[in-house]
Design a protein around this motif. Sequence first.
Motif, mmCIF file in Angstrom:
data_model
loop_
_atom_site.group_PDB
_atom_site.id
_atom_site.type_symbol
_atom_site.label_atom_id
_atom_site.label_comp_id
_atom_site.label_asym_id
_atom_site.label_seq_id
_atom_site.Cartn_x
_atom_site.Cartn_y
_atom_site.Cartn_z
ATOM 1 N N MET A 9 0.829 -1.200 0.000
ATOM 2 C CA MET A 9 0.000 0.000 0.000
ATOM 3 C C MET A 9 0.867 1.256 0.000
ATOM 4 S SD MET A 9 -3.045 -1.172 -0.133
ATOM 5 C CE MET A 9 -2.210 -2.340 -1.175
ATOM 6 N N ASP A 12 2.398 1.600 -3.437
ATOM 7 C CA ASP A 12 1.399 2.023 -4.418
ATOM 8 C C ASP A 12 1.124 3.520 -4.297
ATOM 9 O OD1 ASP A 12 -0.531 1.299 -6.520
ATOM 10 O OD2 ASP A 12 -2.009 1.956 -5.037
ATOM 11 N N ARG A 20 1.770 -1.627 -9.921
ATOM 12 C CA ARG A 20 0.658 -2.178 -10.700
ATOM 13 C C ARG A 20 1.068 -2.902 -11.971
ATOM 14 N NH1 ARG A 20 -3.752 2.666 -9.821
ATOM 15 N NH2 ARG A 20 -3.459 2.754 -7.573
ATOM 16 N N ALA A 33 -4.259 -11.773 -2.419
ATOM 17 C CA ALA A 33 -5.700 -11.582 -2.628
ATOM 18 C C ALA A 33 -6.460 -12.896 -2.488
ATOM 19 C CB ALA A 33 -5.954 -10.963 -3.998
ATOM 20 N N ALA A 40 -7.829 -5.671 3.247
ATOM 21 C CA ALA A 40 -8.674 -4.766 2.457
ATOM 22 C C ALA A 40 -7.886 -4.006 1.402
ATOM 23 C CB ALA A 40 -9.396 -3.792 3.379
ATOM 24 N N GLY A 41 -6.728 -3.477 1.748
ATOM 25 C CA GLY A 41 -5.923 -2.730 0.791
ATOM 26 C C GLY A 41 -5.451 -3.598 -0.361
ATOM 27 N N ALA A 43 -6.993 -6.347 -1.446
ATOM 28 C CA ALA A 43 -8.170 -6.656 -2.258
ATOM 29 C C ALA A 43 -8.488 -5.500 -3.203
ATOM 30 C CB ALA A 43 -9.362 -6.952 -1.354
ATOM 31 N N ARG A 44 -8.393 -4.268 -2.700
ATOM 32 C CA ARG A 44 -8.645 -3.086 -3.534
ATOM 33 C C ARG A 44 -7.608 -2.993 -4.645
ATOM 34 N NH1 ARG A 44 -6.556 1.666 -4.286
ATOM 35 N NH2 ARG A 44 -5.064 1.451 -2.611
ATOM 36 N N LEU A 45 -6.356 -3.208 -4.290
ATOM 37 C CA LEU A 45 -5.274 -3.135 -5.267
ATOM 38 C C LEU A 45 -5.423 -4.231 -6.327
ATOM 39 C CD1 LEU A 45 -2.755 -1.606 -6.049
ATOM 40 C CD2 LEU A 45 -1.444 -3.045 -4.490
ATOM 41 N N THR A 47 -8.152 -5.505 -7.396
ATOM 42 C CA THR A 47 -9.234 -5.069 -8.277
ATOM 43 C C THR A 47 -8.737 -3.986 -9.232
ATOM 44 O OG1 THR A 47 -10.878 -5.620 -6.614
ATOM 45 C CG2 THR A 47 -11.560 -4.104 -8.356
ATOM 46 N N LEU A 48 -7.962 -3.049 -8.728
ATOM 47 C CA LEU A 48 -7.448 -1.962 -9.566
ATOM 48 C C LEU A 48 -6.554 -2.465 -10.699
ATOM 49 C CD1 LEU A 48 -6.506 0.763 -6.931
ATOM 50 C CD2 LEU A 48 -8.282 0.913 -8.667
ATOM 51 N N THR A 52 -8.875 -9.369 -10.019
ATOM 52 C CA THR A 52 -10.129 -9.900 -9.519
ATOM 53 C C THR A 52 -11.281 -9.166 -10.181
ATOM 54 O OG1 THR A 52 -10.213 -8.332 -7.681
ATOM 55 C CG2 THR A 52 -9.141 -10.446 -7.253
#
Length: 53
Positions: A9, A12, A20, A33, A40-41, A43-45, A47-48, A52
């Motif tokens: 995080m 990033d 990325r 993931a 949470a961070g 999982a968000r990353l 997705t970005l 996922t």
Amino acid sequence: MPGVARRLMDADGIAPAEVRYRRATRTVIAEMARGDPAPAGVARLATLVGLTR
């Protein structure tokens, strides 16, 4: 692995393109993931970067 998630995080926030688009980093993000539960961070990353849905 919480330390790894925090480092991802932080990295990033500083250099998102490095996090990325590098294959090795994407592999780490994908592995984290899949964890139950994924931080949470991470999982968000995931997705970005399109790892996922």
